[in-house]
Design an enzyme around this catalytic site. Structure first.
Site, PDB file in Angstrom:
ATOM      1  N   GLY A 101      -9.720  19.323 -32.993  1.00  0.00           N
ATOM      2  CA  GLY A 101      -8.335  18.877 -33.850  1.00  0.00           C
ATOM      3  C   GLY A 101      -7.583  20.056 -34.300  1.00  0.00           C
ATOM      4  O   GLY A 101      -6.447  19.900 -35.228  1.00  0.00           O
ATOM      5  N   ASN A 139     -12.296   9.464 -27.585  1.00  0.00           N
ATOM      6  CA  ASN A 139     -12.836   9.146 -29.177  1.00  0.00           C
ATOM      7  C   ASN A 139     -11.482   8.901 -30.044  1.00  0.00           C
ATOM      8  O   ASN A 139     -11.121   9.688 -30.312  1.00  0.00           O
ATOM      9  CB  ASN A 139     -13.662  10.090 -29.394  1.00  0.00           C
ATOM     10  CG  ASN A 139     -14.307  10.193 -30.896  1.00  0.00           C
ATOM     11  OD1 ASN A 139     -14.242   8.924 -31.402  1.00  0.00           O
ATOM     12  ND2 ASN A 139     -14.762  11.008 -31.445  1.00  0.00           N
ATOM     13  N   LYS A 197     -11.741   7.643 -32.780  1.00  0.00           N
ATOM     14  CA  LYS A 197     -12.091   8.046 -34.252  1.00  0.00           C
ATOM     15  C   LYS A 197     -11.520   7.153 -35.232  1.00  0.00           C
ATOM     16  O   LYS A 197     -11.766   5.720 -34.657  1.00  0.00           O
ATOM     17  CB  LYS A 197     -11.588   9.296 -34.586  1.00  0.00           C
ATOM     18  CG  LYS A 197     -12.016  10.364 -33.719  1.00  0.00           C
ATOM     19  CD  LYS A 197     -11.612  11.900 -34.247  1.00  0.00           C
ATOM     20  CE  LYS A 197     -12.030  12.851 -33.215  1.00  0.00           C
ATOM     21  NZ  LYS A 197     -11.869  14.554 -33.735  1.00  0.00           N
ATOM     22  N   HIS A 234     -21.559  13.551 -33.242  1.00  0.00           N
ATOM     23  CA  HIS A 234     -20.544  14.192 -33.459  1.00  0.00           C
ATOM     24  C   HIS A 234     -20.380  15.144 -34.498  1.00  0.00           C
ATOM     25  O   HIS A 234     -21.125  14.671 -35.687  1.00  0.00           O
ATOM     26  CB  HIS A 234     -19.290  13.072 -33.370  1.00  0.00           C
ATOM     27  CG  HIS A 234     -17.892  13.660 -33.355  1.00  0.00           C
ATOM     28  ND1 HIS A 234     -17.265  14.267 -34.201  1.00  0.00           N
ATOM     29  CD2 HIS A 234     -17.017  13.904 -32.041  1.00  0.00           C
ATOM     30  CE1 HIS A 234     -16.083  14.831 -33.592  1.00  0.00           C
ATOM     31  NE2 HIS A 234     -15.905  14.510 -32.340  1.00  0.00           N
ATOM     32  N   SER A 279      -9.971  19.893 -28.720  1.00  0.00           N
ATOM     33  CA  SER A 279      -8.537  19.889 -28.354  1.00  0.00           C
ATOM     34  C   SER A 279      -8.469  19.867 -26.881  1.00  0.00           C
ATOM     35  O   SER A 279      -7.504  20.691 -26.489  1.00  0.00           O
ATOM     36  CB  SER A 279      -7.914  20.993 -28.986  1.00  0.00           C
ATOM     37  OG  SER A 279      -8.138  21.010 -30.440  1.00  0.00           O
ATOM     38  N   GLU A 335     -18.836  20.508 -27.882  1.00  0.00           N
ATOM     39  CA  GLU A 335     -17.469  20.331 -28.622  1.00  0.00           C
ATOM     40  C   GLU A 335     -17.561  21.326 -29.775  1.00  0.00           C
ATOM     41  O   GLU A 335     -18.217  21.179 -30.903  1.00  0.00           O
ATOM     42  CB  GLU A 335     -17.248  19.055 -29.529  1.00  0.00           C
ATOM     43  CG  GLU A 335     -16.989  17.755 -28.389  1.00  0.00           C
ATOM     44  CD  GLU A 335     -16.314  16.950 -29.319  1.00  0.00           C
ATOM     45  OE1 GLU A 335     -15.453  16.200 -28.752  1.00  0.00           O
ATOM     46  OE2 GLU A 335     -16.905  16.279 -30.248  1.00  0.00           O
ATOM     47  N   GLU A 371     -18.251  15.540 -36.897  1.00  0.00           N
ATOM     48  CA  GLU A 371     -17.568  14.837 -38.059  1.00  0.00           C
ATOM     49  C   GLU A 371     -18.886  13.976 -38.417  1.00  0.00           C
ATOM     50  O   GLU A 371     -18.976  13.883 -39.803  1.00  0.00           O
ATOM     51  CB  GLU A 371     -16.396  14.141 -37.671  1.00  0.00           C
ATOM     52  CG  GLU A 371     -15.306  14.960 -37.201  1.00  0.00           C
ATOM     53  CD  GLU A 371     -14.009  14.337 -36.285  1.00  0.00           C
ATOM     54  OE1 GLU A 371     -13.287  14.947 -36.040  1.00  0.00           O
ATOM     55  OE2 GLU A 371     -14.394  13.088 -36.278  1.00  0.00           O
TER      56      GLU A 371
END
Length: 279
Positions: free
Chosen positions: A196, A37, A39, A121, A235, A190, A123
Site C-alpha cells: 500500500g 485481495n 481487503k 497477511h 504494491s 509481501e 495486516e
C-alpha cells in the site's frame, strides 16, 4: 579400472541430467496465479459491476478474495459469468465451529464456494496479533478442510534496514509449516514495507528473495518445494507486473489496491497469461 571410472562418470552425468530435467519438469508444472485481495472494500453493486467487466485466462489461475459478506454474491456472479475464476476468503478460524464471534470457519467458506483462503497477511498479524503459531493452526485447518491456503510472509521496513529479511522469512516459514508435509498451498511474499505504499520491491530484489524462500522450503519439504507457487505482493500493479513475470521464481502476484479496478486487474492477468512474457 579405466572402464570402471568411465562407467562411473557416465552414470554420474546421467544422474545429474536426470535430476536437472526432473527439476525443470516440476518448475514447469507450477501454477501461475493472479490473486485479488479486496481487503475491506466494495459494496454489493460494485461487486456485480466488477464481475461484469473482468475477463479471465485459461493460462492463469485467477482468484478473487472479497470481504466475507460478499463471498456468496461473488460466488453467484462467478457462476453466472461462466468464467474460470476462483474464490477465496481473507481469513479462517482454526477450529471447526464454536463461540467465536465475528469469525468464519473453513466449512462456512467452502459452503459459499471458496476454494482458497488468505492466511497470515501482515495486516492480520498486526491488527489481530496473529503469530506464527496461530498461522500454523489456520494452515492445518484449511488443508484438513480442503481449502488451499495462501500463506503470507514478509518483513517490515525496520527488519529490512536491519538486514534481517532472511531471518524473519525463515522464522515465518518454519513456523507456518510446522508438522506440515503437504505442498498443497500457495506462498505470497509481501514485504510489509511495500504494501500500500507504492514502494514495490524491484523485480531483481523480489527474485532474489523468492529464490531464498524456495531454498528454505526445500529444507522443510524437500523436492516437493518445487511444486509450491510463490507469488509477489506489495504494491504489485499493471506497470510492474511484466517485470515480476520475467523472473523464474515469481509464479504470479497477490494484488491489493490494483485489484479493485476490473480494467487494471485485467491488464495484470494478461501480463501473466502464457505468451505475454516480457511483453
Amino acid at each position: 579400472m579405466e572402464q570402471s571410472i568411465e562407467r562411473y562418470i557416465k552414470n554420474l552425468v546421467r544422474d545429474v541430467i536426470g535430476q536437472t530435467l526432473g527439476e525443470l519438469q516440476l518448475q514447469s508444472d507450477r501454477q501461475t496465479y493472479v490473486i485479488a485481495n479486496w481487503k475491506m472494500n466494495k459494496t454489493l453493486n460494485e461487486t456485480a459491476e466488477f464481475f461484469q467487466n473482468i475477463s479471465s485466462s485459461q493460462d492463469v489461475s485467477v482468484v478473487i478474495c472479497p470481504p466475507a459478506q460478499l463471498l456468496y454474491p461473488a460466488h453467484l456472479f462467478i457462476k453466472q459469468s461462466g468464467k474460470p475464476i476462483g474464490l477465496g476468503g481473507q481469513n479462517v478460524h482454526w477450529t471447526d465451529k464454536g463461540a467465536f464471534t465475528g469469525e468464519t470457519s473453513a466449512r462456512m467458506l467452502m459452503d459459499v464456494g471458496c476454494e482458497y483462503v488468505i492466511i497470515g497477511h501482515s495486516e492480520r498479524r498486526q491488527y489481530s496479533f496473529e503469530d506464527d503459531e496461530l498461522v500454523n493452526k489456520k494452515v492445518k485447518q484449511a488443508l484438513k478442510s480442503g481449502l488451499t491456503p495462501i500463506i503470507c510472509i514478509g518483513e517490515t521496513l525496520g527488519q529490512k534496514n536491519a538486514m534481517q529479511t532472511e531471518q524473519v522469512l525463515s522464522k515465518q516459514l518454519f513456523g507456518a509449516l510446522t508438522d506440515i508435509d503437504s505442498s498443497q498451498f500457495i506462498l505470497a511474499y509481501e514485504p510489509v514495507w511495500a504494501i500500500g505504499t507504492g514502494q514495490s520491491a524491484t523485480a531483481e530484489l523480489a527474485q532474489e528473495t523468492h529464490a531464498y524462500i524456495r531454498s528454505v522450503l526445500k529444507q522443510i519439504l524437500g523436492q516437493k518445494a518445487e511444486n509450491v507457487s510463490i507469488l509477489y505482493g506489495g504494491s504489485a500493479n499493471e506497470n510492474n507486473a511484466a517485470e515480476y513475470h520475467a523472473m523464474p521464481d515469481i509464479d504470479g502476484v497477490l494484488v491489493g489496491g490494483a485489484s479493485l479496478d476490473a480494467k487494471v486487474f485485467d491488464a495484470i492477468i494478461n501480463v501473466f497469461a502464457k505468451g505475454e512474457q516480457n511483453s
